[in-house]
Scaffold this active site. Structure first.
Site, PDB file in Angstrom:
ATOM      1  N   ASP A  94      -1.040  -6.187  -0.168  1.00 29.42           N
ATOM      2  CA  ASP A  94      -1.438  -5.566   1.104  1.00 29.42           C
ATOM      3  C   ASP A  94      -2.944  -5.390   1.154  1.00 29.42           C
ATOM      4  O   ASP A  94      -3.556  -4.935   0.179  1.00 29.42           O
ATOM      5  CB  ASP A  94      -0.810  -4.154   1.212  1.00 29.42           C
ATOM      6  CG  ASP A  94       0.479  -4.152   1.992  1.00 29.42           C
ATOM      7  OD1 ASP A  94       0.748  -5.107   2.747  1.00 29.42           O
ATOM      8  OD2 ASP A  94       1.238  -3.169   1.839  1.00 29.42           O
ATOM      9  N   GLU A 145       9.397  -4.411  10.258  1.00 34.63           N
ATOM     10  CA  GLU A 145       9.817  -3.109   9.726  1.00 34.63           C
ATOM     11  C   GLU A 145      10.408  -2.225  10.814  1.00 34.63           C
ATOM     12  O   GLU A 145       9.784  -1.997  11.865  1.00 34.63           O
ATOM     13  CB  GLU A 145       8.616  -2.406   9.054  1.00 34.63           C
ATOM     14  CG  GLU A 145       8.996  -1.060   8.463  1.00 34.63           C
ATOM     15  CD  GLU A 145       7.989  -0.508   7.471  1.00 34.63           C
ATOM     16  OE1 GLU A 145       7.035  -1.213   7.091  1.00 34.63           O
ATOM     17  OE2 GLU A 145       8.165   0.667   7.069  1.00 34.63           O
ATOM     18  N   LYS A 164      -1.182  -9.490   2.871  1.00 36.64           N
ATOM     19  CA  LYS A 164      -0.402  -9.013   4.031  1.00 36.64           C
ATOM     20  C   LYS A 164      -1.269  -8.046   4.838  1.00 36.64           C
ATOM     21  O   LYS A 164      -1.910  -7.166   4.270  1.00 36.64           O
ATOM     22  CB  LYS A 164       0.892  -8.332   3.582  1.00 36.64           C
ATOM     23  CG  LYS A 164       1.700  -7.782   4.762  1.00 36.64           C
ATOM     24  CD  LYS A 164       3.122  -7.467   4.388  1.00 36.64           C
ATOM     25  CE  LYS A 164       3.327  -6.159   3.672  1.00 36.64           C
ATOM     26  NZ  LYS A 164       2.886  -4.952   4.422  1.00 36.64           N
ATOM     27  N   ASP A 192       0.843  -1.197   0.000  1.00 36.90           N
ATOM     28  CA  ASP A 192       0.000   0.000   0.000  1.00 36.90           C
ATOM     29  C   ASP A 192       0.883   1.254   0.000  1.00 36.90           C
ATOM     30  O   ASP A 192       0.390   2.383  -0.041  1.00 36.90           O
ATOM     31  CB  ASP A 192      -1.023   0.002   1.144  1.00 36.90           C
ATOM     32  CG  ASP A 192      -0.386  -0.103   2.504  1.00 36.90           C
ATOM     33  OD1 ASP A 192       0.855  -0.165   2.593  1.00 36.90           O
ATOM     34  OD2 ASP A 192      -1.132  -0.116   3.505  1.00 36.90           O
ATOM     35  N   SER A 193       2.214   1.039  -0.047  1.00 29.60           N
ATOM     36  CA  SER A 193       3.134   2.145  -0.315  1.00 29.60           C
ATOM     37  C   SER A 193       2.885   2.714  -1.709  1.00 29.60           C
ATOM     38  O   SER A 193       3.417   3.768  -2.059  1.00 29.60           O
ATOM     39  CB  SER A 193       4.593   1.691  -0.169  1.00 29.60           C
ATOM     40  OG  SER A 193       4.828   0.527  -0.939  1.00 29.60           O
TER      41      SER A 193
END
Ligand code: KIV
Length: 273
Positions: A92, A191, A122, A53-54
């Site tokens: 995502d 992360e 994810k 979703d970046s």
């Protein structure tokens, strides 16, 4: 022509990820959001491609990942899936699509799987979303966890700085990883957490821990493809290694094109009908 490391040409499955961890083989993962990039990334030998979703930041120019919608994720995921032959394709679930309740989470998970053809989903979070993760897994959908800095919670954290430096948060992260493994997740993204903590979690789990800003003592690495290709020179966190300077390459090429058009050196006689 470079030689790419592909020690097993078969399609990567979630089962293969577990085998790779057991055999001590590192997992290479990158994001992609479109067909053309996904095709290149797949052909170059990555094991997993994440439709992160970046995309919200990289493709749409938003400050956070919060605005990303189901329809937008599905559009990107469909484009990526068309370009990939070998890598495991992970999508995502966007913010808001799984946090309300289990039923909505499972419905949205099924919709992404049906409409995109991706291999795995994810989700960000630990114990708070465990019931939903379990229900999605029960529906036959592989799930990858995401712990540490979880960008969908940025408004709660208030900062993108390193997570789990304090003992209480580190203990919770370890417990979350244990719970996600126990319910059947195939891997977890860690992360921006201390390398020592990531190493401990990786040594205590049988499923792969894939790090981003979590040091080298984990089972694989993931980066945002635009970042590692140097497409945004203003983004340079400590964990990022740039493998190319595409912003310069692209701007030089575009600048040359503009100059050629203006000077009428493009197109020339052999570039016309
Ligand atoms: O959205 C994303 O790109 C991610 C990676 C940074 C792991 O979640």
């Amino acid at each position: 022509m470079s030689t790419y490391i592909v020690d097993d040409p078969r399609k990567v499955t979630t089962h293969r990820l577990l085998e790779m961890k057991a055999q001590g083989k590192k997992i290479a993962m990158l994001t992609s959001y479109d067909y053309t990039m996904a095709r290149l990334v797949d052909q170059a030998g990555v094991d997993c491609i994440l439709i992160g979703d970046s995309a919200s930041n990289v493709m749409a120019g938003n400050v956070t990942t919060i605005p990303m919608t189901m329809d937008q994720m599905i559009y990107h995921a469909r484009s990526v899936v068309r370009g990939v032959k070998r890598a495991l394709v992970v999508c995502d679930m966007p913010f808001g699509s799984y946090q309300v309740n289990c039923t909505e989470g499972v419905k949205n998970a099924i919709r992404i799987m049906k409409e995109t053809g991706c291999d795995c989903l994810k989700l960000e979070g630990g114990v708070e979303i465990l019931d939903t993760v379990k229900r999605i897994l029960d529906a036959g959908i592989p799930v990858m966890g995401h712990l540490g800095l979880t960008p969908q919670s940025i408004n709660k954290f208030g900062t993108y700085s390193v997570r789990a430096r304090e003992q209480a948060e580190a203990d919770k992260l370890k417990e979350d990883a244990r719970l996600l493994e126990e319910v059947g997740c195939c891997a977890i993204v860690l992360e921006k957490i201390p390398a020592q903590l990531a190493s401990e979690v990786a040594s205590q789990t049988r499923i792969p821990m894939i790090g981003i800003g979590a040091g080298h003592d984990v089972d694989g690495q993931v980066l945002v493809v635009a970042d590692m290709l140097g497409m945004d020179q203003s983004f340079s966190p400590k964990f990022l290694r740039r493998y190319a300077d595409l912003s310069t390459i692209i701007q030089d090429a575009v600048g040359q094109y503009v100059a050629d058009v203006k000077s009428v050196s493009f197109p020339n006689d052999s570039e016309q009908y």
